[in-house]
Design a protein around this motif. Structure first.
Motif, PDB file in Angstrom:
ATOM      1  N   ASP A  52      -3.235  -7.322   9.233  1.00  0.00           N
ATOM      2  CA  ASP A  52      -2.590  -8.382   8.469  1.00  0.00           C
ATOM      3  C   ASP A  52      -1.132  -7.963   8.302  1.00  0.00           C
ATOM      4  O   ASP A  52      -0.854  -6.987   7.595  1.00  0.00           O
ATOM      5  N   PRO A  53      -0.216  -8.646   8.962  1.00  0.00           N
ATOM      6  CA  PRO A  53       1.195  -8.208   8.934  1.00  0.00           C
ATOM      7  C   PRO A  53       1.721  -8.006   7.516  1.00  0.00           C
ATOM      8  O   PRO A  53       2.562  -7.142   7.281  1.00  0.00           O
ATOM      9  N   GLU A  54       1.203  -8.775   6.579  1.00  0.00           N
ATOM     10  CA  GLU A  54       1.699  -8.630   5.203  1.00  0.00           C
ATOM     11  C   GLU A  54       1.261  -7.321   4.558  1.00  0.00           C
ATOM     12  O   GLU A  54       1.855  -6.876   3.577  1.00  0.00           O
ATOM     13  N   ALA A  55       0.217  -6.718   5.112  1.00  0.00           N
ATOM     14  CA  ALA A  55      -0.297  -5.492   4.505  1.00  0.00           C
ATOM     15  C   ALA A  55       0.704  -4.350   4.594  1.00  0.00           C
ATOM     16  O   ALA A  55       0.679  -3.435   3.768  1.00  0.00           O
ATOM     17  N   TYR A  56       1.600  -4.397   5.576  1.00  0.00           N
ATOM     18  CA  TYR A  56       2.597  -3.328   5.699  1.00  0.00           C
ATOM     19  C   TYR A  56       3.477  -3.272   4.448  1.00  0.00           C
ATOM     20  O   TYR A  56       4.031  -2.234   4.124  1.00  0.00           O
ATOM     21  N   GLU A  57       3.611  -4.414   3.798  1.00  0.00           N
ATOM     22  CA  GLU A  57       4.390  -4.456   2.558  1.00  0.00           C
ATOM     23  C   GLU A  57       3.491  -4.267   1.338  1.00  0.00           C
ATOM     24  O   GLU A  57       3.847  -3.606   0.376  1.00  0.00           O
ATOM     25  N   MET A  58       2.302  -4.888   1.405  1.00  0.00           N
ATOM     26  CA  MET A  58       1.439  -4.890   0.221  1.00  0.00           C
ATOM     27  C   MET A  58       0.914  -3.494  -0.133  1.00  0.00           C
ATOM     28  O   MET A  58       0.831  -3.136  -1.310  1.00  0.00           O
ATOM     29  N   ILE A  59       0.561  -2.721   0.877  1.00  0.00           N
ATOM     30  CA  ILE A  59      -0.026  -1.405   0.593  1.00  0.00           C
ATOM     31  C   ILE A  59       0.952  -0.478  -0.140  1.00  0.00           C
ATOM     32  O   ILE A  59       0.594   0.081  -1.184  1.00  0.00           O
ATOM     33  N   PRO A  60       2.185  -0.314   0.353  1.00  0.00           N
ATOM     34  CA  PRO A  60       3.115   0.529  -0.412  1.00  0.00           C
ATOM     35  C   PRO A  60       3.379  -0.006  -1.819  1.00  0.00           C
ATOM     36  O   PRO A  60       3.505   0.770  -2.765  1.00  0.00           O
ATOM     37  N   GLN A  61       3.425  -1.315  -1.963  1.00  0.00           N
ATOM     38  CA  GLN A  61       3.620  -1.898  -3.304  1.00  0.00           C
ATOM     39  C   GLN A  61       2.460  -1.522  -4.221  1.00  0.00           C
ATOM     40  O   GLN A  61       2.656  -1.100  -5.357  1.00  0.00           O
ATOM     41  N   ASP A  62       1.243  -1.712  -3.703  1.00  0.00           N
ATOM     42  CA  ASP A  62       0.069  -1.395  -4.517  1.00  0.00           C
ATOM     43  C   ASP A  62       0.092   0.064  -4.950  1.00  0.00           C
ATOM     44  O   ASP A  62      -0.212   0.394  -6.095  1.00  0.00           O
TER      45      ASP A  62
END
Length: 461
Positions: A52-62
């Motif tokens: 999921d391309p958005e996960a590259y951003e979501m994981i570090p945020q989480d």
RNA sequence: GCUCCGAUGGUGUAGACAGGUCAAGCAUAUCGGCCUUUCAAGCCGACGACUCGGGUCCAAAUCCCGAUCGGAGCACCA
């Protein structure tokens, strides 16, 4: 463990983090901060079909939101040349070969400890075949790079395992630049070495993979990090797969990744769980290899301890019933926002003479004719038919008299959304304008208020 | 079926590596009491566990063997 440690978090970017991920995140972070060292976030995106391309951003945020300090981020799809290089090296030394068997044939032969026709080829032949493979000359499913181990190994899953396959899917980040992707066991071994890891904490489900990866370390003469495997945690209730949630969001079943009903980090934080709660819970769970089940009771208790002191109290009346209080005097009362922390201030409530007040249907129905209750912080009333009557005798003993909460008739509408998907509709005290974040609705439970939506998310009792 | 791993109260854990101080500690849940103008928090108390069977030993939750039970893996997923 002491001195400088290098550890890693290795999720695949298929979605945001959920409750289960917080264990490995917290444990690794805890060890790195305790012994000093570096924590690497390695995004394992070598299966283009599951990204999921958005996960590259979501994981570090989480991770940042739960207080995990990442020192370095590594993305595997940017390291393809490294994997190719290491693969060529293993081909050269005769530890890997290109297999052109069909998947099912290969599986069958392995179970019988029989070598396939491609196993006994020269490194030169394999180098050529590998170049063809990564160069796109084979179609998906027709060629793999295999690590030569031991066909007679008692554990069939350790016999000649696949290191590279051709992926039919287009990679969201590298597009069509690469056709042949490393399997997790290969890229993990290479990176665990190349990134200089000293210790790896991972789930017991990785036990066999550690054994597979061991072959790479041996063939390459690399020193292996210390691997620790903790037991599996079963989460009670339905465990939702990321792909199902994604579909639910697309179909409008869920409001987003932070929907109250989900166990994602974002949903849990939004409801009001503290990062420290995750840390305490997992640190206490430790690294035991025994499988265990997650306890919401204990998790909630830890969170309650953290939030109680700062959770301002409010009255929320669910299923409100308007009732006239006959002879009730005009009153103005000041109630502390927190019974033990007067310094947090007071809230003011007032009612007129013989007011109509709102009480919970449950409390009203529980009152028999002639019974007396205390309206909390106001006065005593007695039930008489379909109304309440102000009691002349205002003495009360909290041991014997029931205390219920109430609201002035003009209190605003409010809704609490609950993790089980249900909702409680009712009225909220006007003082909610003075309150932000997590609050305790008296006799109800802790909630996190979202004023702009005129609602709150239920946290726990 | 095969390979590997594990087993302490309802739940989560401490103790096991270096056997005795463990007739087993803590937390949570439940029940009772105290306190309290919340069914919250706080305080006190109760309840409740070393899977079973052998062995070693003066002595075993702890070491060894077996059984049983549970789990993970056995994918061209991670």
């Amino acid at each position: 463990m002491k001195g400088h440690v290098v550890m890693r978090l290795a999720p695949s970017p298929s979605g945001p983090l959920h409750l289960g991920h917080t264990r490995m995140a917290m444990l690794n972070d805890e060890y790195v901060s305790r012994y000093g060292g570096e924590l690497i976030l390695r995004l394992e995106d070598t299966n283009p079909a599951n990204i999921d391309p958005e996960a590259y951003e979501m994981i570090p945020q989480d991770l940042e939101n739960i207080g995990v300090k990442i020192h370095r981020v590594v993305i595997q799809s940017e390291r393809m040349e490294i994997y190719y290089e290491e693969a060529r090296r293993l081909i050269e030394s005769g530890h890997a070969y290109v297999c052109l068997c069909k998947a099912e044939d290969m599986r069958k032969l392995k179970l019988q400890s029989i070598a396939c026709p491609h196993r006994n080829t020269t490194p030169e032949q394999n180098e050529k075949l590998f170049d063809d493979m990564i160069g796109g000359k084979f179609t998906p499913g027709t060629a793999t790079l295999v690590i030569r181990t031991d066909l007679f190994h008692p554990n069939p899953s350790l016999r000649d395992w696949i290191a590279f396959r051709i992926s039919p899917a287009k990679h969201p980040r590298t597009g069509e630049k690469y056709y042949a992707f490393p399997m997790m066991n290969f890229s993990v071994a290479v990176d665990d070495h190349r990134l200089g890891l000293t210790h790896v904490l991972r789930g017991k489900d990785q036990l066999n993979n550690t054994d597979r990866q061991r072959f790479i370390f041996q063939y390459s003469n690399w020193q292996m990090p210390e691997y620790y495997h903790y037991g599996m945690i079963s989460l009670p209730g339905e465990k939702l797969k990321t792909s199902i949630i994604r579909k639910g969001i697309r179909d409008g079943k869920y409001s987003g990744w932070d929907d109250v009903r989900l166990n994602t980090v974002r949903a849990l934080l939004r409801r009001g769980y503290k990062p420290e709660t995750f840390r305490r819970y997992w640190v206490e769970s430790g690294l035991r290899e025994i499988d265990a089940s997650f306890s919401w009771d204990i998790f909630n208790s830890m969170n309650r301890e953290l939030i109680d002191g700062t959770s301002l109290r409010l009255f929320f009346v669910r299923d409100p019933v308007p009732v006239l209080v006959k002879n009730g005097p005009k009153s103005r009362v000041m109630i502390p926002f927190h019974p033990e922390h007067r310094e947090l201030g007071f809230r003011e409530m007032h009612v007129g003479g013989s007011p109509t007040i709102l009480i919970q249907a449950e409390d009203w129905n529980g009152m028999s004719e002639g019974s007396t209750v205390r309206l909390k912080d106001l006065y005593n009333v007695e039930r008489s038919g379909d109304q309440l009557v102000y009691k002349q005798n205002q003495e009360f003993n909290p041991k014997t008299m029931k205390i219920i909460h109430w609201l002035p008739e003009d209190s605003g509408e409010f809704t609490v959304l609950k993790p089980d998907g249900s909702r409680d509709d009712g009225r909220i005290e006007s003082n909610i304008t003075l309150v932000n974040g997590t609050s305790q609705f008296e006799r109800y439970g802790y909630v996190t208020i979202e004023k702009e939506r005129n609602s709150a998310l239920f946290l726990h009792r």
